[in-house]
Design an enzyme around this catalytic site. Structure first.
Site, mmCIF file in Angstrom:
data_model
loop_
_atom_site.group_PDB
_atom_site.id
_atom_site.type_symbol
_atom_site.label_atom_id
_atom_site.label_comp_id
_atom_site.label_asym_id
_atom_site.label_seq_id
_atom_site.Cartn_x
_atom_site.Cartn_y
_atom_site.Cartn_z
ATOM 1 N N CYS A 248 0.849 2.951 3.447
ATOM 2 C CA CYS A 248 1.582 2.187 4.462
ATOM 3 C C CYS A 248 3.082 2.321 4.251
ATOM 4 O O CYS A 248 3.847 2.465 5.208
ATOM 5 C CB CYS A 248 1.173 0.722 4.418
ATOM 6 N N CYS B 99 0.838 -1.203 0.000
ATOM 7 C CA CYS B 99 0.000 0.000 0.000
ATOM 8 C C CYS B 99 0.869 1.247 0.000
ATOM 9 O O CYS B 99 1.812 1.356 0.792
ATOM 10 C CB CYS B 99 -0.910 -0.026 1.226
#
Length: 417
Positions: A264, A261
């Site tokens: 992230c 991600c």
């Protein structure tokens, strides 16, 4: 993206031949190498060319432009000269893309959150290497992201102007708002209406999870703390109790929703960029994932995170963040219809981070700060919206108060939560 691999940072320029000396003297990871000041450089007899190279590569790393490091360095131009080149010259001479040129010439950009000034670390540095000790307590905190931007004209002391700032200027005004005490803090970004109030955000836990919820979780180590020359991925270790991670030293545990991600990865990169600060405080850094896809771990470590990577097969840490159950959100309602999540995505995108869509992405993550031994959980941050990041200054303040419990407004960490 700016990798935390030393090989990627050093490249094939003037610093490559100095690498064995850097490792010998303890400058063996990228965040620490970037805090070198002029005194440290002189202590290991760096040439002016090598000083210029470190200045340039640190600047590029802050802007996620390391792919241009070798070309820019081989031009023989020092950083202020390169910053004065026209858009046409940067494009034609170095193949720099227009969006990258904007990042390169914007001297106010920093990939990681700058820290305010006037804060003092009260911990002892566990190092014996003289050259590192010269500045580790003076500039370790301040230089990671608060270096001054070089002027447009060359000066004999330009290395000093880049790296030298006092520790007192590094971390001032970091306070826990509203007089909150350390123990028992649960932090999350406020909820916002979604789809004109038609969609309600999922509820979050209001209290810190009990220490017992994470103490005995069975985890596996997937990757160690990165050091130059080691294998990029180790085999899964036998299971161990999570409490072994912080048995001797406090720890920051970053629970990653999905290693591929973009948000992230951005959060992990920002936090690990502050590694020298956590080192000085005696705090360990761990990234915890709930899904083991080997290719994803390889892409994530050490490019976006150079610390230890832990696999939580049963997702107990993620359940603890959700008050005993997984905190989840759907892509449509949690992202497409959520202005804050979209803003978080744009913030990560601006850092030049790549992404993929492998793996489960609906389980929310967060962050824990855990005291050593059985002293308990000092802080937890919950990812209410996709891409919410724990405020780094607040995390550092919590970690500092773990070292100074008498100053944590009378709140002790001696009782297990």
């Amino acid at each position: 993206m700016a990798s935390f691999s030393m090989e990627d940072f050093i490249g094939n320029g003037a610093l490559k031949g100095l690498l064995p000396k850097l490792v010998e003297e303890g400058w063996d990871d990228v965040p620490t190498l970037k805090i070198m000041n002029s005194e440290d450089m002189d202590a290991i007899n760096m040439t002016q060319q090598q000083k210029d190279a470190l200045e340039l590569r640190s600047y590029l790393h802050d802007r996620a432009l390391m792919q241009y490091g070798d070309k820019l360095e081989s031009s023989g131009k020092f950083l202020p000269e390169l910053l004065n080149l026209s858009i046409t010259d940067l494009s034609s001479q170095f193949g720099m893309k227009r969006g990258h040129i904007a990042r390169f010439t914007d001297r106010n950009i920093a990939c990681a959150e700058p820290l305010p000034a006037g804060y003092t670390l009260r911990t002892k540095r566990m190092m014996t290497t003289p050259s590192r000790n010269n500045s580790i307590l003076k500039s370790e905190v301040s230089s990671v992201n608060s270096r001054k931007i070089p002027s447009t004209s060359r000066a004999p002391t330009r290395a000093n102007s880049i790296y030298d700032r006092s520790l007192e200027q590094a971390l001032s005004e970091i306070k826990i708002k509203d007089g909150r005490v350390v123990k028992g803090i649960v932090a999350a970004v406020p909820a916002e209406p979604r789809a004109c109030g038609c969609v309600q955000p999922p509820p979050i836990a209001e209290d810190v999870c009990p220490y017992s919820a994470i103490e005995n979780v069975s985890v596996h180590k997937l990757a160690p703390e990165y050091k130059i020359g080691m294998e990029r991925l180790v085999k899964t270790t036998p299971p161990m109790k999570a409490s072994e991670l912080w048995r001797d030293k406090p720890a920051v545990l970053l629970c990653i929703r999905r290693p591929g991600c973009i948000m992230c990865r951005a959060e992990a990169h920002k936090l690990y960029a502050k590694k020298p600060i956590f080192d000085a405080l005696g705090i360990q850094l761990f990234a915890i994932i709930h899904e083991h896809i080997e290719s994803e771990v390889r892409d994530f470590w050490p490019r976006y995170w150079g610390g230890v990577v832990i696999f939580d097969r049963t997702m107990e840490f993620f359940k603890a963040l959700g008050g005993g159950k997984l905190l989840k959100d759907k892509f449509i309602t949690g992202f497409i219809l959520n202005p804050r999540a979209i803003a978080n995505y744009k913030r990560a995108k601006a850092m030049g981070i790549e992404q993929n869509f492998k793996g489960e992405g609906e389980i929310k993550g967060g962050l824990f700060v855990v005291g050593s031994g059985r002293s308990g959980i000092a802080y937890q941050f919950i990812e209410r919206n996709f891409g919410d990041w724990a405020p780094i200054p607040e995390v550092i303040e919590i970690c500092t108060q773990l070292q100074n419990p008498q100053e944590a407004q009378g709140e002790s960490m001696s009782t297990v939560i």
